[in-house]
Design an enzyme around this catalytic site. Structure first.
Site, PDB file in Angstrom:
ATOM      1  CE  LYS A  30      -3.284   0.083   3.083  1.00  0.00           C
ATOM      2  NZ  LYS A  30      -3.935   0.212   4.423  1.00  0.00           N
ATOM      3  CE  LYS A  92      -6.309  -4.316   2.793  1.00  0.00           C
ATOM      4  NZ  LYS A  92      -5.296  -3.744   3.716  1.00  0.00           N
TER       5      LYS A  92
END
Length: 244
Positions: A30, A92
């Protein structure tokens, strides 16, 4: 009782190595400077996956697709496909009612479930949790659900939500065979409460960085958190055995 698994978000190969060396079970790719679920460049993800598969084959790897609006479903699904093609275990995807309507959220959940990719819906709880969206998720073959926050300046997920709502989220996920994860500016001091809630996954970033979540990972903080999580879950298991 199964142990809580620690997820730590990393932005590049160097941070991924630090997390893996600390024994982190779930390594989440991320870019924190790009938002709550900021995406790491696709050209970066593949080499990190290859390196971790060779050096730490037991680690599971996830990657976010970015803060995509719910109404841009085609773009979301395209990003899911190319992210899944990098070989990560989980992709995700944020379900954020600040970026679209409830009907768009339901359509996105259904399309993500039908995509064939290993999607993990991440429900962003800043505006609360819509039970109808959890019901929609329960009808899909997701292997895990996450609950997170979008606005990291408002404090941790545990400050924003009461235990009964968190317990309900965990129970709904497990009721359909999915793992349940909690994240969102969590702090090590909240481990006792997290242990009582007993989700399957707990996600951290800012607590193991120098400065805020946009700073670099600090190896000593990573090691201390991994040890604290391990001790907390071990103590809980021992207590459960003593009561049995």
């Amino acid at each position: 009782m199964s142990a809580m698994q620690l997820l730590v978000s990393v932005r590049d190969a160097a941070e991924a190595r630090l997390a893996a060396a600390a024994g982190v079970e779930l390594i989440d790719l991320k870019e924190p400077k790009a938002g709550a679920l900021g995406a790491v460049a696709l050209g970066t993800i593949g080499p990190i996956v290859d390196e971790l598969r060779a050096s730490h084959p037991r680690a599971r790897i996830s990657a976010t697709v970015g803060d995509l609006p719910l109404g841009e479903l085609d773009a979301m699904l395209a990003q899911v496909r190319v992210t899944a093609a990098t070989g990560v275990d989980w992709v995700k995807v944020g379900i954020d009612l600040a970026s679209g309507s409830r009907s768009e959220a339901r359509c996105a959940i259904e399309a993500l479930g039908a995509s064939g990719a290993p999607v993990v819906p991440v429900f962003l709880a800043d505006r609360g949790i819509d039970p109808t969206l959890l019901e929609a998720a329960a009808r899909q073959p997701f292997g895990a659900w996450m609950l997170d926050t979008a606005d990291k300046s408002r404090g941790s997920l545990l400050e924003l939500m009461a235990d009964d709502a968190l317990v309900d989220f965990i129970a709904r996920a497990r009721g359909c065979g999915a793992l349940a994860g909690l994240a969102g500016s969590l702090r090590p001091a909240e481990l006792p409460r997290l242990t009582r809630l007993a989700p399957d996954v707990i996600g951290f970033r800012g607590a193991v960085c120098g400065g805020d979540r946009r700073g670099a990972l600090v190896p000593e903080r990573l090691a201390a958190l991994q040890l604290a999580v391990s001790r907390a879950t071990t103590n809980t298991r021992l207590a459960a055995c003593a009561e049995a």
